[in-house]
Design an enzyme around this catalytic site. Structure first.
Site, PDB file in Angstrom:
ATOM      1  CD  GLU B 283      17.546  48.796  43.917  1.00 42.92           C
ATOM      2  OE1 GLU B 283      17.600  50.016  44.195  1.00 42.92           O
ATOM      3  OE2 GLU B 283      18.392  48.226  43.196  1.00 42.92           O
ATOM      4  CB  SER B 320      20.798  50.980  45.074  1.00 40.05           C
ATOM      5  OG  SER B 320      19.640  51.685  44.689  1.00 40.05           O
ATOM      6  CD  GLU B 362      25.283  61.862  40.306  1.00 35.84           C
ATOM      7  OE1 GLU B 362      25.320  62.932  40.947  1.00 35.84           O
ATOM      8  OE2 GLU B 362      24.762  60.831  40.757  1.00 35.84           O
ATOM      9  CD  GLU B 367      24.758  56.688  32.266  1.00 33.19           C
ATOM     10  OE1 GLU B 367      25.376  57.313  31.367  1.00 33.19           O
ATOM     11  OE2 GLU B 367      25.234  56.465  33.389  1.00 33.19           O
ATOM     12  CB  CYS B 504      27.805  64.647  51.730  1.00 33.50           C
ATOM     13  SG  CYS B 504      27.195  63.221  50.826  1.00 33.50           S
TER      14      CYS B 504
END
Lengths: 162, 583
Positions: B283, B320, B362, B367, B504
């Site tokens: 991408e 992104s 999430e 979606e 993380c």
């Protein structure tokens, strides 16, 4: 904000006035306090609609502003009534039966201490000593002082304001 | 720094002038208990647990805020001090929900430990308790004021580390409560669910919303094919739940434990991290070649995504379109894996073990799934996995080194370092460099993007192209970068943003490290080291060299950013209102 009064107060003119206050104060140290004072004068209270504007413009989190507003008793989240009833619960008044007066006020107005009647007319507050213990039990409605109260007088006094 | 000489418990000590008594005492091995203190974050002397006796001072002083002075004489464990501390903690306990045996923090509670250390055997102040608020509306975080001790550590973390400021002391006196504005739910405020407040909380007033029961239930359901995956950062911290030193890598033991717990397949999010690099790298190259929106920003961190959607809706085209690795993984399971193994996708149950509380939110986004099912069914945190391993009576430290199941459990070193800030950038550069030069480059360690500096920049010459990269971490760093983009000052091709400080490895779902154990150690760096050394130990260290990824493209996706890849692995974002209060 549930009541009609607040809806009317949240108008363009008042928000423009708020903008001016923020603009005039925002660069000074400790700008939040004077702005909150002025905002409360403009809107009669500091509801979320007002606090979010201040938060965005001063870049202070909403939580921090809310923390300040709920810390100081002179700030209010809901608009005070047209007539603010302050009943003294200081020691002398209390001994002289202020609790009975309070009970009577709550029944007559249908609200509890700290609340405002639905029609926006009355706000009932319990205050500390008002400094005129000779008149105990005493209450003030806006600027007017009522002393040596008996529960039986309450209905008549309130009638003058309804 | 100029030094002063003082005496602590009869020992003469020299300390820099800007030291507090607490710091000076710690340097000579004298332990002063603390509760509200969180080094570098919350040093406000609110709880009074660290009080000490200072000669000629009228009252006891808080060691965490009082600076040292020449000739100062300090006693840290006199009778007066011990009694004062006991009283302070007893008063805190008087208004605390003391159902400790069934508390989420039983065993990891700092208040519990302090009570034991101070030898408190009874609470002599039994008084009125505040009416508690329990906010469990979000899928990520539960706020329970019956446990709150008003230390302010969460407030300071949210305000000063993340620079978001969802929580604050509200009201006054006995009615003081730590809460969002208008005592609203965190779901109604611009909370990004990063969970840093949960990490800061010494008790269980802020905790993750547990999904442990859901996972056990799925494992026990014979109709379900239950697949588990775990994020890179989990293996760098899970060991702490079993008293291993911070920074112990437990990849092998974790794989063994997951098999023993009864999952049908034990795979690895690392596989999908490699996949992410191919999708995101392609991408990026596409955007550079075709004049797309630059800089492009990574989209692995759901805390960061929440932050962007709430605060910078106009800049979302910079993100992104790649789903985060574990979502990609779930999507592959329910499409390709389901087909290959002839299993109805509706009967596949994917569990993600994540260092993150925002992932819980999430995975429920609409979606993130298709045909009425989710890519990932449940997310549990590293802490929750630790608890489940204990519940399964597995003696973790004695386990043999196991392996992930093949194919979807295969990964490169590039994937492992995703867990540390700068890792995604480094992994991407490794692949992008090879693709652009058409070579198999040997210099693959991009150390300029490693470390803990808030914003790190690197210019990497790859063939004819100078790739300009930037890395930041924490919401505070994200805000800085976004403001730069807004002002047209962000001259980069690619930016990595992670929502948590350190990435993380220091996510909001990682094991609790008490304030005392945080002193003198950077847990972000220690855990990151565990990942970098696993990367070094692996033969394959570039995502595109992972043969299982090549296989996946051959069997299913075609090529990176193909139509199928877009369908399954990519997503979109939408701006959201910051405040969702019902008016």
């Amino acid at each position: 904000m549930e009541n009609q009064v607040m809806k009317e107060v949240l108008n363009e003119k008042n928000f423009a006035a708020l903008d001016q206050v923020i603009e005039a104060n925002k660069d000074r140290k400790g700008a939040l306090m004077p702005i909150l004072h002025e905002a409360q004068n403009i809107f009669g209270a500091l509801p979320i609609e007002v606090q979010t504007v201040i938060s965005e413009k001063l870049d202070i989190s909403l939580a921090e502003i809310y923390g300040v507003v709920t810390f100081y008793s002179q700030f209010s989240l809901v608009p005070k009534g047209e007539f603010v009833i302050g009943l003294c619960l200081g020691t002398a008044c209390y001994v002289k039966g202020a609790q009975n007066i309070l009970d009577r006020l709550e029944t007559e107005l249908g609200i509890k201490v700290g609340e405002t009647s639905k029609d926006g007319k009355f706000t009932l507050e319990a205050t500390r000593c008002l400094g005129c213990c000779g008149l105990a039990p005493v209450m003030v409605i806006n600027e007017k002082v009522y002393g040596r109260l008996e529960p039986g007088q309450i209905t008549g006094i309130l009638k003058q304001y309804k | 720094m100029e030094k002063v000489t003082l005496t602590i418990n009869g020992i003469q000590v020299q300390a820099p002038k800007d030291y507090t008594i607490l710091k000076a005492a710690r340097e000579i091995g004298i332990h002063i208990p603390t509760l509200c203190y969180l080094e570098g974050v919350n040093e406000i002397g609110a709880c009074r647990v660290c009080v000490v006796e200072v000669e000629r001072a009228r009252a006891l002083l808080t060691a965490c805020t009082t600076p040292v002075a020449e000739g100062m004489v300090v006693k840290t464990n006199s009778k007066r001090v011990r009694e004062a501390r006991k009283m302070v903690v007893e008063l805190i306990l008087a208004n605390h929900n003391r159902e400790c045996l069934v508390c989420d923090r039983n065993g990891s509670c700092e208040l519990q430990k302090l009570t034991e250390e101070l030898g408190i055997k009874e609470v002599s102040y039994e008084g009125v308790k505040r009416t508690p608020t329990i906010d469990d509306f979000s899928p990520s975080i539960v706020r329970d004021t019956s446990k709150c001790i008003l230390c302010g550590r969460c407030i300071a973390t949210c305000k000063n580390v993340q620079e978001i400021g969802i929580l604050e002391f509200t009201n006054r006196g006995f009615n003081t409560e730590v809460s969002p504005a208008f005592n609203s739910s965190m779901t109604e405020m611009p909370c990004i669910y990063c969970g840093q407040c949960v990490n800061a909380c010494p008790v269980a007033a802020l905790r993750e919303k547990s999904s442990i029961d859901d996972v056990w239930e799925a494992i026990d359901n014979p109709d379900l094919h239950v697949i588990v995956q775990s994020a890179p950062a989990v293996r760098a911290a899970l060991g702490e739940c079993f008293d291993n030193p911070i920074g112990t890598n437990v990849t092998g033991k974790m794989a063994t434990a997951l098999h023993m717990m009864g999952f049908d397949k034990v795979f690895d999010t690392n596989f999908a991290a490699d996949l992410t690099i191919l999708e995101e790298g392609t991408e990026l190259l596409g955007r550079i070649k075709n004049g797309g929106v630059l800089p492009m920003i990574t989209s692995c961190s759901p805390g960061w995504i929440n932050f962007a959607e709430l605060n910078y809706p106009e800049l979302l085209p910079h993100l992104s379109s790649c789903k985060s690795p574990h979502q990609m993984f779930g999507a592959i399971m329910k499409t390709h894996y389901a087909k290959m193994n002839n299993i109805d996708p509706k009967k596949i149950y994917v569990v993600s073990v994540m260092p993150c509380t925002a992932k819980k939110y999430e995975c429920k986004r609409e979606e993130m799934g298709r045909d009425g099912y989710l890519d990932v069914d449940t997310v549990i945190t590293t802490r929750e996995l630790g608890k489940m391993i204990k519940q399964a009576s597995i003696d973790f430290n004695e386990l043999a080194e196991g392996k992930f199941d093949e194919y979807y459990g295969d990964y490169s070193g590039a994937a492992v370092i995703f867990g540390a800030t700068g890792g995604v950038m480094e992994a991407a550069l490794r692949t992008v460099a090879d693709v652009l030069t058409g070579k198999d480059l040997e210099a693959i360690e991009y150390k300029a993007v490693r470390g803990e500096e808030r914003i790190r920049e690197a210019e990497v010459q790859i063939g004819d192209l100078t790739v300009k990269a930037a890395v930041t971490h924490s919401a505070a760093g994200a805000r800085k970068i976004m403001e730069m983009i807004k002002a047209g000052e962000a001259d980069y091709h690619f930016i990595e943003i992670m929502g948590c400080d350190g990435g993380c490895v220091n996510g909001g779902g990682q094991p609790h490290v008490s304030a005392t154990n945080r002193v003198g150690i950077d847990i972000r760096l220690e855990r990151a080291k565990a990942l970098y050394s696993e990367d070094e130990s692996l033969e394959i260290r570039k995502s595109h060299k992972n043969p299982s990824i090549t296989r996946l493209y051959e069997e299913f996706l075609g090529e990176p950013n193909s139509h199928v890849a877009h369908e399954v692995l990519h997503t979109h974002y939408a701006g959201r209102d910051k405040y969702n209060l019902k008016k």
